[in-house]
Design a protein around this motif. Structure first.
Motif, mmCIF file in Angstrom:
data_model
loop_
_atom_site.group_PDB
_atom_site.id
_atom_site.type_symbol
_atom_site.label_atom_id
_atom_site.label_comp_id
_atom_site.label_asym_id
_atom_site.label_seq_id
_atom_site.Cartn_x
_atom_site.Cartn_y
_atom_site.Cartn_z
ATOM 1 N N HIS A 76 0.856 -1.190 0.000
ATOM 2 C CA HIS A 76 0.000 0.000 0.000
ATOM 3 C C HIS A 76 0.891 1.239 0.000
ATOM 4 O O HIS A 76 1.724 1.398 0.907
ATOM 5 C CB HIS A 76 -0.877 0.037 1.250
ATOM 6 C CG HIS A 76 -1.666 -1.226 1.471
ATOM 7 N ND1 HIS A 76 -2.990 -1.337 1.138
ATOM 8 C CD2 HIS A 76 -1.287 -2.435 1.970
ATOM 9 C CE1 HIS A 76 -3.405 -2.563 1.440
ATOM 10 N NE2 HIS A 76 -2.398 -3.251 1.945
ATOM 11 N N THR A 77 0.697 2.082 -0.982
ATOM 12 C CA THR A 77 1.451 3.328 -1.007
ATOM 13 C C THR A 77 0.467 4.481 -1.157
ATOM 14 O O THR A 77 -0.628 4.307 -1.710
ATOM 15 C CB THR A 77 2.512 3.322 -2.128
ATOM 16 O OG1 THR A 77 3.362 4.463 -1.972
ATOM 17 C CG2 THR A 77 1.886 3.353 -3.517
ATOM 18 N N VAL A 78 0.833 5.628 -0.627
ATOM 19 C CA VAL A 78 -0.054 6.791 -0.677
ATOM 20 C C VAL A 78 0.593 7.841 -1.565
ATOM 21 O O VAL A 78 1.663 8.373 -1.254
ATOM 22 C CB VAL A 78 -0.304 7.355 0.738
ATOM 23 C CG1 VAL A 78 -1.228 8.572 0.672
ATOM 24 C CG2 VAL A 78 -0.901 6.276 1.633
ATOM 25 N N GLY A 79 -0.046 8.088 -2.703
ATOM 26 C CA GLY A 79 0.477 9.072 -3.641
ATOM 27 C C GLY A 79 0.184 10.489 -3.171
ATOM 28 O O GLY A 79 -0.622 10.715 -2.268
ATOM 29 N N PRO A 80 0.838 11.464 -3.811
ATOM 30 C CA PRO A 80 0.556 12.863 -3.499
ATOM 31 C C PRO A 80 -0.752 13.314 -4.154
ATOM 32 O O PRO A 80 -1.094 12.850 -5.243
ATOM 33 C CB PRO A 80 1.742 13.594 -4.140
ATOM 34 C CG PRO A 80 2.121 12.725 -5.302
ATOM 35 C CD PRO A 80 1.872 11.307 -4.860
ATOM 36 N N VAL A 81 -1.437 14.216 -3.503
ATOM 37 C CA VAL A 81 -2.553 14.920 -4.133
ATOM 38 C C VAL A 81 -1.944 16.024 -4.994
ATOM 39 O O VAL A 81 -1.043 16.750 -4.543
ATOM 40 C CB VAL A 81 -3.485 15.532 -3.057
ATOM 41 C CG1 VAL A 81 -4.579 16.368 -3.709
ATOM 42 C CG2 VAL A 81 -4.092 14.439 -2.185
ATOM 43 N N TRP A 82 -2.390 16.129 -6.237
ATOM 44 C CA TRP A 82 -1.869 17.162 -7.146
ATOM 45 C C TRP A 82 -2.327 18.545 -6.685
ATOM 46 O O TRP A 82 -3.517 18.793 -6.518
ATOM 47 C CB TRP A 82 -2.352 16.889 -8.561
ATOM 48 C CG TRP A 82 -1.877 17.889 -9.561
ATOM 49 C CD1 TRP A 82 -2.600 18.901 -10.116
ATOM 50 C CD2 TRP A 82 -0.563 17.978 -10.123
ATOM 51 N NE1 TRP A 82 -1.820 19.604 -10.991
ATOM 52 C CE2 TRP A 82 -0.570 19.075 -11.014
ATOM 53 C CE3 TRP A 82 0.614 17.238 -9.948
ATOM 54 C CZ2 TRP A 82 0.569 19.444 -11.740
ATOM 55 C CZ3 TRP A 82 1.737 17.597 -10.674
ATOM 56 C CH2 TRP A 82 1.708 18.691 -11.553
ATOM 57 N N ARG A 83 -1.342 19.434 -6.464
ATOM 58 C CA ARG A 83 -1.680 20.796 -6.035
ATOM 59 C C ARG A 83 -1.063 21.828 -6.973
ATOM 60 O O ARG A 83 -0.735 22.934 -6.534
ATOM 61 C CB ARG A 83 -1.171 21.039 -4.610
ATOM 62 C CG ARG A 83 -1.850 20.178 -3.566
ATOM 63 C CD ARG A 83 -1.635 20.702 -2.145
ATOM 64 N NE ARG A 83 -2.588 20.116 -1.223
ATOM 65 C CZ ARG A 83 -2.434 18.950 -0.607
ATOM 66 N NH1 ARG A 83 -1.344 18.233 -0.807
ATOM 67 N NH2 ARG A 83 -3.357 18.488 0.213
ATOM 68 N N GLY A 84 -0.828 21.422 -8.223
ATOM 69 C CA GLY A 84 -0.284 22.350 -9.203
ATOM 70 C C GLY A 84 1.162 22.055 -9.577
ATOM 71 O O GLY A 84 1.682 22.618 -10.532
#
Ligand code: AR6
Length: 166
Positions: free
Chosen positions: A77-85
């Motif tokens: 299980h890996t948690v990707g980044p939320v795109w913020r620009g």
């Protein structure tokens, strides 16, 4: 160096030692590929994940694969980044997801690993940029994994990953 290939399909049907989940930090399941993996693995996956939470973006942890079909033995299980620009460290966090997942695969002795296109759904990462990071990172990884399969769910993700691999 691992062989890297691109396929189109449902990651829960891949015949590999470990599949990677694009999770959220609670590790208890969600929508998208996370939901599909939790449905296929059964309720023990959320229990096992929850016990290891929270998992910050860029990190990874492993659980058993529970009810997923053999030969799959592990879910990473890996948690990707939320795109913020793009200027909030997203690229290095996304690369870290792939790198850390392969490090964990090594500790598990997994020889074949399938990845979804992490962060490119709900988390909003531009799929073309994400495809390049996925390919570059797994290609340059120092790993004992022999086969890395990048699994595209739809045709456009498949085309982007194939172009990045070429
Ligand atoms: N097999 C392979 N790829 C899939 C599958 C599948 N069965 N289903 C979807 N995809 P997303 P994220 C693709 O949204 O952007 C969850 O709710 C999908 O087309 O699943 O990292 C988590 O709990 C897309 O290309 O993950 C988090 O809250 C890719 O998988 C959040 O979403 C990733 O889309 C994580 O968002």
């Amino acid at each position: 160096m691992a062989r890297v290939e691109v396929v189109q399909g449902d990651i829960t049907r891949e015949d590999v030692d470990a599949i990677v989940n694009a999770a959220n930090s609670s590790l208890r399941g969600g929508g998208g590929v996370d939901g599909a993996i939790h449905r296929a693995a059964g309720p023990r996956l959320a229990e096992a994940g929850g016990a290891l939470a929270p998992c910050p973006p860029g990190s990874a942890v492993a659980t058993p694969a529970f009810d997923l079909d053999p030969p799959v033995k592990h879910v990473i299980h890996t948690v990707g980044p939320v795109w913020r620009g793009g200027s909030a460290g997203e690229a290095s966090l996304l690369a870290s997801c792939y790198r850390r997942s392969l490090e964990i695969a090594d500790t598990l002795g997994a020889r074949s690993v399938a990845f979804p296109a992490i962060s490119t759904g709900v988390y909003g990462y531009p799929p073309d940029q994400a495809a390049r990071i996925a390919v570059d990172t797994v290609r340059s990884a120092d790993t004992r994994v022999e086969l890395i399969r990048l699994v595209a769910y739809d045709r456009s993700a498949y085309d982007l990953l194939t172009a990045a691999l070429a």
